[in-house]
Design an enzyme around this catalytic site. Structure first.
Site, PDB file in Angstrom:
ATOM      1  N   ASP A  26       0.871  -1.165   0.000  1.00  0.00           N
ATOM      2  CA  ASP A  26       0.000   0.000   0.000  1.00  0.00           C
ATOM      3  C   ASP A  26       0.924   1.235   0.000  1.00  0.00           C
ATOM      4  O   ASP A  26       2.114   1.119   0.294  1.00  0.00           O
ATOM      5  CB  ASP A  26      -0.861  -0.042   1.268  1.00  0.00           C
ATOM      6  CG  ASP A  26      -1.635   1.233   1.494  1.00  0.00           C
ATOM      7  OD1 ASP A  26      -2.298   1.701   0.558  1.00  0.00           O
ATOM      8  OD2 ASP A  26      -1.561   1.766   2.627  1.00  0.00           O
ATOM      9  N   ASP A  28       0.004   5.170   0.905  1.00  0.00           N
ATOM     10  CA  ASP A  28      -0.142   6.152   1.988  1.00  0.00           C
ATOM     11  C   ASP A  28      -0.067   5.448   3.345  1.00  0.00           C
ATOM     12  O   ASP A  28      -0.801   4.493   3.595  1.00  0.00           O
ATOM     13  CB  ASP A  28      -1.487   6.894   1.865  1.00  0.00           C
ATOM     14  CG  ASP A  28      -1.481   7.886   0.714  1.00  0.00           C
ATOM     15  OD1 ASP A  28      -0.634   8.803   0.732  1.00  0.00           O
ATOM     16  OD2 ASP A  28      -2.314   7.741  -0.211  1.00  0.00           O
TER      17      ASP A  28
HETATM   18 MG    MG Z   1      -2.511   3.172   3.649  1.00  0.00          MG
END
Ligand code: MG
Length: 248
Positions: A26, A28
């Site tokens: 992932d 962020d």
């Molecule tokens: Mg995230």
């Protein structure tokens, strides 16, 4: 301990072996320390429109599309769907507020982890709900030669974002992998839910202020307190996956 967790995953998914080929990241809150800016921007802009969302709660919505987050909040307060125009206005303001901050820093420990994973000849992929145009540039600047565009899933690649499993299923498809050939690194409860629903072994890194139990409750196979601690444990972890290549 790692071996036990991996064995439990294999057993519950009906696999007889693990053959680790790829690590799906992932973005962020995992590769970039961007969540404090996102959370602050959400809080500020929602308040401006009379909607109450604390910084802390913003972390719990991480991974949703902006429209979904706005709708959930609006419905909670006013008992009906948010008008489309308002959704667009709030989301545009939130994006503008986010961009008043400097570019988010690379997450401490992430570069070292990626280096180890590359040295181990494993594929690195990014699976993000973000649709930011500056994304590719930021990734190639902060993590040179770690990712390539063909092996990336962004908001533009999917119909349904996290917590739906589609982004992670799409990543497996792009790389031609089965779930028992990859692991996911996620920081958000809804991101963990998406990865788990895709049937992939999911490592949560708790880089924000939330209770780690929330990540376990969504089905994370392991929780680390930071990317740095995951990086420090990588050698042992990778060894443990290697020991599950053949189970007789
Ligand atoms: Mg995230």
């Amino acid at each position: 301990m790692y071996q036990e967790v991996i064995a439990r995953y294999l057993q519950s998914h009906g696999y007889t072996f693990f053959s680790l080929s790829a690590v799906l990241f992932d973005m962020d809150g995992v590769l970039f320390n961007s969540m404090p800016y996102h959370a602050q921007a959400w809080h500020l802009v929602m308040e401006r429109h009379g909607l109450h969302l604390s910084d802390e709660e913003a972390y719990l919505h991480e991974g949703r599309t902006g429209a979904d987050t706005i709708n959930i909040l609006y419905n909670r307060q006013f008992g009906k769907k948010a008008p489309q125009k308002l959704i667009q206005k709030i989301y545009a303001e939130k994006t503008a507020e986010f961009h008043t901050h400097p570019d988010p820093e690379a997450m401490p420990g992430a570069a070292l982890l990626l280096r180890q994973i590359k040295d181990d000849k494993l594929i690195r992929m990014v699976v993000t709900g973000s649709g930011q145009k500056s994304l590719l540039k930021r990734l190639s600047t902060a993590y040179p030669r770690m990712f390539n565009r063909e092996l990336m899933v962004t908001a533009f690649d999917v119909h349904r974002g996290k917590p739906h499993p589609e982004p992670y299923l799409k990543a497996l498809e792009k790389a031609g992998l089965q779930p028992n050939e990859a692991i996911v690194v996620e920081n958000a409860p809804l991101g963990v839910r998406a990865a788990v629903a895709a049937g992939i072994f999911t490592i949560a890194v708790n880089t924000g202020p939330i209770d780690p139990q929330l990540l376990m409750d969504e089905g994370a196979n392991m929780v680390f307190p930071s990317m740095k601690s995951l990086s420090e444990s990588w050698l042992d972890l990778h060894t443990a996956f290697g020991e599950h290549q053949i189970i007789t």
